[in-house]
Enzyme design. Structure first.
Site, PDB file in Angstrom:
ATOM      1  N   CYS A 114     -14.113 -12.735   8.511  1.00 29.14           N
ATOM      2  CA  CYS A 114     -13.645 -12.618   7.131  1.00 29.14           C
ATOM      3  C   CYS A 114     -13.572 -11.139   6.762  1.00 29.14           C
ATOM      4  O   CYS A 114     -14.383 -10.341   7.225  1.00 29.14           O
ATOM      5  CB  CYS A 114     -14.599 -13.332   6.177  1.00 29.14           C
ATOM      6  SG  CYS A 114     -14.035 -13.323   4.457  1.00 29.14           S
ATOM      7  N   CYS A 118     -18.482 -10.032   1.257  1.00 31.59           N
ATOM      8  CA  CYS A 118     -19.451 -10.460   0.233  1.00 31.59           C
ATOM      9  C   CYS A 118     -20.864 -10.223   0.778  1.00 31.59           C
ATOM     10  O   CYS A 118     -21.179 -10.601   1.909  1.00 31.59           O
ATOM     11  CB  CYS A 118     -19.262 -11.930  -0.130  1.00 31.59           C
ATOM     12  SG  CYS A 118     -17.635 -12.279  -0.833  1.00 31.59           S
TER      13      CYS A 118
END
Ligand code: SAH
Length: 350
Positions: A114, A118
């Site tokens: 990804c 985050c």
């Protein structure tokens, strides 16, 4: 010069028609191929017994038909199964089957790794490797169905595995079209949820689908400053624009979009966080799903204590916002939210 054979699995109706055009087939044959691939999960033309033998052989000679295959599974005591999936295009992702009383939820990946970074998510640590093809997304569903023997009526899909679905927009849109196609799995859109870090342009594109899925946005916090610290993407899109995109998405739909918030102790579980969430959920006309944080030693966060979760829920209710809690499932096999990162337990540990 020879080129690689065309891979049929993952092509939609139009793509199949184009790829098969040199064979000059009647339209009903294209529909049969589509149904064989996505409804019947019958990928070997040798088994298409209602087809003339010569035609089956020609398909087998000219094309590749390959979907993701499960390499390895791990089952948690609560029945959750985490599957390590080999991709036809190379590499692996994880996909998870989460059984409930009357249905099973398939959590599927849209990318290897990804790109969004985050701070509370293990997948982020892998970095971005590549987008999955539409067939590599749809095929995870087929593989999990075969694994769990789920019937067509009893499964839901959530795009909440590895990766950011709306970063891989074209392939995710194509996968959604295939999944909802009446000649394919024919999944009603209400049984499919796409979860995003919150990319307004992608949300708007999703809304333009003929049969848009449910939308979930990983808001995490309605405190703009904090959100920027926790999720780098928040530096690119302001909360106001995100809330507006969510509100637009829900317009004219019966099911409201969901704002998800993984609750981190002392970070986004405070009374003022709950109040800010009420205001944002009202502005976005959304409901709120609180997620239990799945801690790992690598991450500098702790789960919000139970009484904070309950106080948060009370504040939501008092503010007229529908709130629910997603209890952690599959933690024992590192198959829970935020844990998908190909980790293996050391041999011998339970
Ligand atoms: N990229 C998409 C889909 C993957 S994440 C998205 O962000 O929505 C799916 C959900 O898991 C998100 O709501 C995310 O906030 C949550 N999550 C991430 N790390 C987690 C963790 N360690 N514990 C619990 N939930 C987590």
């Amino acid at each position: 010069m020879s080129s690689d054979p065309i891979q049929l699995y993952g092509l939609g109706r139009e793509g199949l028609a184009e790829a098969l055009a040199p064979l000059d087939l009647p339209a009903f044959r294209i529909r049969q191929v589509f149904a064989a691939l996505y409804r019947r999960d019958c990928l070997d033309p040798a088994h298409w017994t209602d087809w003339p033998l010569a035609l089956r052989q020609e398909i087998a000679r000219r094309f590749v038909i390959a979907r993701p295959r499960i390499a390895e599974t791990r089952s948690a005591p609560d029945g959750t199964i985490k599957a390590l999936v080999d991709l036809p295009g190379g590499g692996q992702v994880e996909a998870v089957a989460i059984p409930a009383e009357r249905h099973v939820t398939f959590c599927i990946s849209s990318q290897v790794g990804c790109a969004f970074g985050c701070t509370f998510c293990m997948t982020a640590r892998l970095g971005f490797r590549r987008h999955l093809e539409a067939g590599e997304i749809v095929g995870q569903v087929a593989a999990l169905r075969a694994l769990t023997a789920a019937s067509r009526e009893t499964y839901n899909i959530v795009y909440m595995g590895m990766g950011e679905p709306l970063h891989n927009l074209q392939n995710v849109l194509e996968s959604l079209k295939i999944l909802s196609d009446e000649l394919g799995p024919d999944l009603p859109p209400r049984r499919v949820t796409v979860s995003t870090v919150g990319l307004p342009p992608g949300i708007r594109a999703l809304a333009r689908l003929p049969r848009p899925p449910r939308l979930a946005v990983s808001l995490v916090t309605a405190d703009e400053e904090r959100r920027r610290e926790l999720m780098p993407v928040a530096r690119k899109y302001a909360l106001e624009e995100l809330a507006e995109a969510v509100r637009e998405y829900g317009r004219g739909r019966r099911d409201r979009p969901t704002l998800e918030a993984v609750l981190l102790e002392g970070v986004n579980d405070r009374p003022q966080d709950a109040r800010a969430m009420v205001a944002l959920a009202r502005a976005a006309r959304a409901k709120v799903n609180l997620i239990e944080f799945n801690p790992t030693p690598e991450l500098p966060f702790r789960p919000a204590p139970e009484e904070r979760i309950e106080a948060f829920l009370r504040t939501l209710a008092q503010g007229g916002v529908v709130g629910t809690v997603r209890r952690s499932r599959g933690r024992e096999v590192d198959g829970a939210c935020g844990q998908l990162a190909f980790r293996r337990r050391a041999p011998g540990t339970p």
